[in-house]
Design a protein around this motif. Structure first.
Motif, mmCIF file in Angstrom:
data_model
loop_
_atom_site.group_PDB
_atom_site.id
_atom_site.type_symbol
_atom_site.label_atom_id
_atom_site.label_comp_id
_atom_site.label_asym_id
_atom_site.label_seq_id
_atom_site.Cartn_x
_atom_site.Cartn_y
_atom_site.Cartn_z
ATOM 1 N N TRP A 1 0.847 -1.200 0.000
ATOM 2 C CA TRP A 1 0.000 0.000 0.000
ATOM 3 C C TRP A 1 0.874 1.239 0.000
ATOM 4 O O TRP A 1 1.643 1.471 0.925
ATOM 5 N N GLN A 2 0.788 2.042 -1.052
ATOM 6 C CA GLN A 2 1.624 3.243 -1.148
ATOM 7 C C GLN A 2 0.908 4.334 -1.924
ATOM 8 O O GLN A 2 1.077 4.483 -3.129
ATOM 9 N N SER B 1 4.451 -4.937 2.936
ATOM 10 C CA SER B 1 5.585 -4.337 2.227
ATOM 11 C C SER B 1 6.189 -3.205 3.050
ATOM 12 O O SER B 1 5.615 -2.732 4.039
ATOM 13 N N GLY B 2 7.359 -2.735 2.605
ATOM 14 C CA GLY B 2 8.028 -1.646 3.313
ATOM 15 C C GLY B 2 7.217 -0.370 3.317
ATOM 16 O O GLY B 2 7.143 0.339 4.328
ATOM 17 N N LEU C 1 7.682 -9.170 7.192
ATOM 18 C CA LEU C 1 7.776 -7.715 7.211
ATOM 19 C C LEU C 1 9.035 -7.274 6.479
ATOM 20 O O LEU C 1 10.096 -7.889 6.613
ATOM 21 N N ASN C 2 8.923 -6.174 5.738
ATOM 22 C CA ASN C 2 10.099 -5.540 5.163
ATOM 23 C C ASN C 2 10.547 -4.450 6.128
ATOM 24 O O ASN C 2 9.906 -3.410 6.246
ATOM 25 N N VAL C 3 11.632 -4.700 6.833
ATOM 26 C CA VAL C 3 12.058 -3.802 7.911
ATOM 27 C C VAL C 3 13.189 -2.883 7.494
ATOM 28 O O VAL C 3 13.957 -2.408 8.328
ATOM 29 N N LYS D 1 14.449 -5.134 2.017
ATOM 30 C CA LYS D 1 14.442 -4.739 0.608
ATOM 31 C C LYS D 1 14.231 -3.229 0.512
ATOM 32 O O LYS D 1 13.200 -2.715 0.925
ATOM 33 N N VAL D 2 15.209 -2.542 -0.032
ATOM 34 C CA VAL D 2 15.097 -1.100 -0.220
ATOM 35 C C VAL D 2 14.276 -0.856 -1.483
ATOM 36 O O VAL D 2 14.743 -1.072 -2.595
ATOM 37 N N CYS D 3 13.019 -0.447 -1.317
ATOM 38 C CA CYS D 3 12.103 -0.247 -2.438
ATOM 39 C C CYS D 3 12.171 1.187 -2.938
ATOM 40 O O CYS D 3 12.543 2.102 -2.202
#
Length: 473
Positions: free
Chosen positions: A287-288, A320-321, A348-350, A377-379
């Protein structure tokens, strides 16, 4: 069986063609697993028996990629090339003797697809159909497709779709639509009730601002639905500046729903209301909304807050992050986050200190958690604090799941000191932990692993496993 034939069947002797001894049913099954008709035809070189057996395999994969490149180069010959394509396919279909097509995949122009489908549907049954139309083409599909009694899987990718006024697909179990939002707004609620056996639904919507100027209210009311995926994505600059905002409200009433996947990259207020997902097993949320610094983001955050509460029955949850960063902002707002009593597995993307902060808070809402996956993961667009504190702030009290239920932890990458401290905290307080697996990609992460391996452990039976992972390039 004569001795000579027995020896041949057992593969004795020189130059034996063992493939020829396989029953036709097995050969059909082998060929049906190949990805395209071209690959199936080429298997004719393997054996004399296989030379013409491809015509009995229930799969057809037709892609006019070569013709499409020619048409772009010589636009004046467009109609002639289109006619040549249809003639070629007709010749191939004439050799195709199988009465039922198990899987038919078409990636061609709208007019050619309509011509081919009209013929095939009139002469044969189709169970699995995938059609991909070129950009800006109207998908004109034959009316017989929408009243098929044998169609089980339908996957369509198109900008515009013309549907028949008569729709009845009693055997359809899987429906994937990659389409513009205008079709969803105008036709989908009439389409879905005519699929009484539907078990899997995937809706991907895009290019919102260019083609529709109204909010979306979508009701998914399907008693048989088990898997549902929803994606609302804009094309980059269509919402540039953050001034464009639509509301899309999705209500799901599916008492048998087990799997839910939601991806929302729009500015709009997004809500998922559900009156029947108490049997939910697995949920994934990415969700972004596009951030608008000139307007309040609190309504968007509260919308996500309500969405997460609707997923409280899930046994598996993945966030997601981007989702975590927005959820972390919601903790200071008035409202109550539901307890996830059934949740057994959490991913979790931490990446970033804010997301590690969310981990410390969220564990208290998952009292029965047994499996924890911490991705790093750096999105694109993911906020990472430039003034990173570099430290882990543990929760005020040790969460119940960490003390009594957490059995396995998987960590995918360790980039910051606070991430190492978070893992050491979990290792120290997890009394029933069996395994901690750390996937490392560089020497820095190897040093972090050594630091963690020396930390105190709450479980005497826990083991720490190091796995080396390399990106494929």
């Amino acid at each position: 069986m004569p001795n000579k034939e027995l020896k041949l069947a057992q593969g004795q002797g020189r130059g034996i063609d063992r493939i020829s001894w396989l029953p036709d049913e097995i050969l059909w099954r082998i060929l049906s697993l190949l990805r395209s008709s071209d690959e199936v035809v080429r298997t004719g070189v393997l054996s004399t028996k296989w030379k013409n057996i491809w015509v009995e395999v229930g799969n057809l994969d037709i892609d006019n990629g070569y013709f499409r490149r020619i048409k772009h180069k010589f636009e004046q010959e467009k109609q002639q090339m289109e006619k040549s394509l249809v003639n070629y396919i007709n010749k191939m279909v004439n050799r195709y003797d199988y009465p039922c097509i198990e899987r038919l995949c078409l990636s061609i122009s709208s007019s050619a697809s309509s011509t081919i489908l009209n013929r095939l549907l009139a002469e044969r049954d189709v169970r699995h159909l995938e059609v991909c139309f070129h950009e800006n083409q109207v998908a004109s599909l034959p009316e017989s497709l929408f009243i098929s009694t044998t169609l089980v899987v339908l996957k369509l990718k198109t900008d515009y779709l013309e549907t028949s006024t008569t729709i009845w697909l009693p055997s359809l179990k899987t429906l994937h639509l990659n389409i513009l939002k205008s079709f969803i707004t105008q036709h989908l609620e009439d389409f879905l009730p005519r699929c009484p056996s539907l078990e899997e639904l995937l809706i991907k919507s895009r290019d919102v601002k260019k083609h529709v100027s109204q909010d979306l209210d979508l009701l998914i009311q399907i008693p048989t639905l088990k898997r549902c995926g929803l994606e609302f994505v804009d094309n980059g600059d269509v919402t540039k500046g953050g001034s464009y905002k639509l509301v899309h409200r999705v209500a799901i009433n599916a008492p048998r729903l087990e799997y839910l996947w939601v991806r929302d990259y729009q500015t709009g207020l997004y809500s998922l209301f559900s009156t029947g997902i108490c049997n939910l097993v697995e949920a994934h949320v990415d969700w972004q909304p596009i951030y608008n610094k000139n307007k309040s983001s609190i309504p968007d955050i509260m919308n996500l807050y309500m969405l997460l509460n609707r997923l409280k029955f899930a046994k598996v949850l993945s966030l997601s992050g981007h989702t975590i960063q927005w959820l972390n902002l919601s903790f200071h707002l008035k409202g109550k986050l539901e307890t996830f009593k059934r949740l057994m597995k959490l991913e979790l993307n931490v990446a970033g200190d804010i997301n590690c902060e969310f981990l410390a808070k969220f564990l208290s809402y998952t009292p029965n958690l047994e499996y924890l996956i911490l991705a790093n993961k750096v999105c694109s667009g993911l906020y990472v604090n430039p003034n990173d504190r570099g430290r882990w702030t543990p929760p005020e009290g040790v969460p119940i799941c960490v003390l009594f239920h957490l059995k396995e932890i998987i960590v995918e990458g360790l980039h910051k000191g606070y991430e190492v401290e978070a893992v050491k905290y979990l290792l120290q307080h997890s009394r029933v932990l069996n395994r901690l697996t750390i996937n490392c990609t560089d020497v820095v992460e190897l040093d972090a692993f050594k630091d963690i391996s020396r930390a105190p452990r709450g479980s005497v039976t826990s083991e720490i496993i190091l796995q080396a992972c390399y990106d494929d390039e």
